[in-house]
Design a protein around this motif. Structure first.
Motif, PDB file in Angstrom:
ATOM      1  N   UNK A 130      21.250   1.490 -21.614  1.00  0.00           N
ATOM      2  CA  UNK A 130      21.487   1.537 -23.064  1.00  0.00           C
ATOM      3  C   UNK A 130      22.657   2.443 -23.391  1.00  0.00           C
ATOM      4  N   UNK A 131      22.759   3.574 -22.706  1.00  0.00           N
ATOM      5  CA  UNK A 131      23.899   4.463 -22.909  1.00  0.00           C
ATOM      6  C   UNK A 131      25.204   3.746 -22.574  1.00  0.00           C
ATOM      7  N   UNK A 132      25.173   2.961 -21.511  1.00  0.00           N
ATOM      8  CA  UNK A 132      26.378   2.231 -21.110  1.00  0.00           C
ATOM      9  C   UNK A 132      26.737   1.129 -22.105  1.00  0.00           C
ATOM     10  N   UNK A 133      25.743   0.610 -22.836  1.00  0.00           N
ATOM     11  CA  UNK A 133      25.978  -0.499 -23.767  1.00  0.00           C
ATOM     12  C   UNK A 133      26.361  -0.064 -25.176  1.00  0.00           C
ATOM     13  N   UNK A 134      26.246   1.208 -25.490  1.00  0.00           N
ATOM     14  CA  UNK A 134      26.565   1.666 -26.844  1.00  0.00           C
ATOM     15  C   UNK A 134      28.016   1.333 -27.173  1.00  0.00           C
ATOM     16  N   UNK A 135      28.239   0.696 -28.317  1.00  0.00           N
ATOM     17  CA  UNK A 135      29.593   0.311 -28.716  1.00  0.00           C
ATOM     18  C   UNK A 135      30.068   1.137 -29.917  1.00  0.00           C
ATOM     19  N   UNK A 136      31.372   1.191 -30.069  1.00  0.00           N
ATOM     20  CA  UNK A 136      31.958   1.921 -31.197  1.00  0.00           C
ATOM     21  C   UNK A 136      31.532   1.282 -32.514  1.00  0.00           C
ATOM     22  N   UNK A 137      31.555  -0.053 -32.561  1.00  0.00           N
ATOM     23  CA  UNK A 137      31.240  -0.770 -33.796  1.00  0.00           C
ATOM     24  C   UNK A 137      29.828  -0.496 -34.287  1.00  0.00           C
ATOM     25  N   UNK A 138      28.923  -0.203 -33.364  1.00  0.00           N
ATOM     26  CA  UNK A 138      27.520   0.011 -33.741  1.00  0.00           C
ATOM     27  C   UNK A 138      27.116   1.478 -33.716  1.00  0.00           C
ATOM     28  N   UNK A 139      28.099   2.367 -33.767  1.00  0.00           N
ATOM     29  CA  UNK A 139      27.843   3.804 -33.816  1.00  0.00           C
ATOM     30  C   UNK A 139      28.424   4.367 -35.101  1.00  0.00           C
ATOM     31  N   UNK A 140      27.579   4.983 -35.906  1.00  0.00           N
ATOM     32  CA  UNK A 140      27.983   5.518 -37.207  1.00  0.00           C
ATOM     33  C   UNK A 140      27.918   7.040 -37.156  1.00  0.00           C
ATOM     34  N   UNK A 141      29.067   7.673 -37.036  1.00  0.00           N
ATOM     35  CA  UNK A 141      29.115   9.133 -36.938  1.00  0.00           C
ATOM     36  C   UNK A 141      28.855   9.811 -38.280  1.00  0.00           C
ATOM     37  N   UNK A 142      28.962   9.079 -39.361  1.00  0.00           N
ATOM     38  CA  UNK A 142      28.687   9.647 -40.685  1.00  0.00           C
ATOM     39  C   UNK A 142      27.187   9.665 -40.961  1.00  0.00           C
ATOM     40  N   UNK A 143      26.531   8.569 -40.659  1.00  0.00           N
ATOM     41  CA  UNK A 143      25.088   8.481 -40.877  1.00  0.00           C
ATOM     42  C   UNK A 143      24.287   9.016 -39.692  1.00  0.00           C
ATOM     43  N   UNK A 144      24.977   9.360 -38.617  1.00  0.00           N
ATOM     44  CA  UNK A 144      24.340   9.940 -37.430  1.00  0.00           C
ATOM     45  C   UNK A 144      23.309   8.982 -36.835  1.00  0.00           C
ATOM     46  N   UNK A 145      23.710   7.745 -36.630  1.00  0.00           N
ATOM     47  CA  UNK A 145      22.800   6.757 -36.069  1.00  0.00           C
ATOM     48  C   UNK A 145      23.582   5.666 -35.336  1.00  0.00           C
TER      49      UNK A 145
END
Length: 277
Positions: A130-145
Motif C-alpha cells: 500500500x505504501x508503494x501504491x500511494x499516488x500524488x493524485x490521491x494524497x491531500x496534504x491540506x486535509x491530511x488524508x
C-alpha cells in the motif's frame, strides 16, 4: 483452473501468490481431488517447514479452491486446523520509533524520502504494498488524508499528522528531480538502475531492513502496522477508532497486535494515584 479461481475470488496479489504455490503443489500431489477427504488434506498441509501459520493459510486456500471447484459438500471441507496463539510479534517502542525518525538525514534525497515513508507508515499503518501504491493524485496534504488500493483490491483511506505532511511535502519537492514522467506514485527509487521508477515491495522491504540495522534492531515494513496499533492505543485511542483508522475488517486483529502492551501502560489509570488527585 487455478488462475480462474484466483481471479474470480478477487484476492489480493499477496494472497494469490500464497494460494497459487499451495494449489499447484496440491494438484501435483493429489491424483483425484474429487476424492480427497479431510484426513488426506490435513496430511497434505502437515509440514514442519511450513509452521502452524503457513499450514493454516494453506488449508484455507485448499478448502476455498475445493469449495469453488466441487461445491459446499466436498468431504475435505470438514478438515479443521487449530490456529496456535502466535508468539509476541515485533514492533517498535515509542523510543525506538523516535530514534528511527531521528536517524534519517533529510538534507539528502534518500533521507528525505525515507523519513517521509517511515513517518507515513507510523501514522497510518499502511502495508508495504500500500505504501508503494500511494499516488500524488490521491494524497491531500491540506486535509491530511489519502486514498489507496488496500488488501483485497478495494479503496481505503488513511489520515496522517501535520508533521508527516511536512515530511511528505519536503520529499515531493525533491521527487521532481528523480521521478520519471509516467510515474504517479509518491515514493520512487533515488539510486541504482531504477532511478525514478516506483518503489517496489521488495525494494521497500530491503530499505526498511537496513533502517533497522542502522539503529541496531530487526525491522520489517509490517512492524510499522503493529506499531501503529500499539502506539495509538497507548496514546488513548479507543480500539474501534484504531480498527477503522487501520482499515481492519474486524476488531480481532487490533486486539492481537495490542495484547502485548507493556503492563506499565496502566500507570496513568491506577486507582490510588487517581483517588489522591
Amino acid at each position: 483452473m487455478i488462475e480462474r479461481f484466483l481471479i474470480e475470488q478477487g484476492y489480493s496479489k499477496e494472497t494469490k501468490d500464497k494460494y497459487r504455490r499451495v494449489l499447484l503443489e496440491l494438484i501435483d500431489t493429489v491424483e483425484d481431488l474429487s476424492a480427497l477427504d479431510a484426513v488426506d488434506l490435513l496430511a497434505f498441509v502437515d509440514r514442519a517447514e511450513w509452521g502452524n501459520s503457513a499450514q493454516y493459510v494453506a488449508l484455507a486456500g485448499c478448502k476455498a479452491f475445493l469449495r469453488w471447484r466441487y461445491g459446499a459438500y466436498h468431504p475435505a471441507l470438514q478438515a479443521r486446523l487449530r490456529r496456535e496463539k502466535s508468539k509476541r510479534q515485533r514492533r517498535l517502542s515509542a523510543d525506538q520509533a523516535l530514534r528511527l525518525l531521528s536517524s534519517f538525514d533529510p538534507s539528502t534525497p534518500k533521507g528525505s524520502r525515507d523519513l517521509a515513508i517511515a513517518s507515513l507508515a507510523l501514522d497510518t499503518g499502511l502495508r508495504v504494498s500500500e505504501l508503494c501504491r500511494v499516488t500524488i493524485a490521491n494524497t491531500d496534504l491540506t486535509r491530511l488524508q489519502l486514498q489507496v488500493i488496500i488488501k483485497g483490491g478495494e479503496w481505503g483511506g488513511a489520515v496522517f499528522s501535520q508533521q508527516t505532511a511536512f515530511y511528505l511535502s519536503a520529499w515531493l519537492d525533491r521527487r521532481r528531480a528523480f521521478a520519471r514522467a509516467d510515474v504517479e506514485t509518491v515514493f520512487v527509487s533515488v539510486g541504482g538502475t531504477t532511478v525514478g521508477k516506483a518503489l517496489t515491495r521488495s525494494g521497500l522491504q530491503l530499505t526498511v531492513k537496513r533502517w533497522g540495522e542502522s539503529i541496531g534492531i530487526r525491522l520489517s515494513p509490517h512492524d510499522f502496522r503493529r506499531t501503529f496499533a500499539v502506539l495509538t492505543t497507548q496514546n488513548g485511542a479507543p480500539s474501534r477508532v484504531v480498527q477503522i483508522a487501520g482499515r481492519w475488517s474486524d476488531i480481532e486483529k487490533v486486539e492481537l497486535y495490542t495484547r502485548e502492551l507493556e503492563q506499565s501502560a496502566i500507570t496513568p489509570y491506577l486507582p490510588v494515584s487517581n483517588l489522591l488527585r
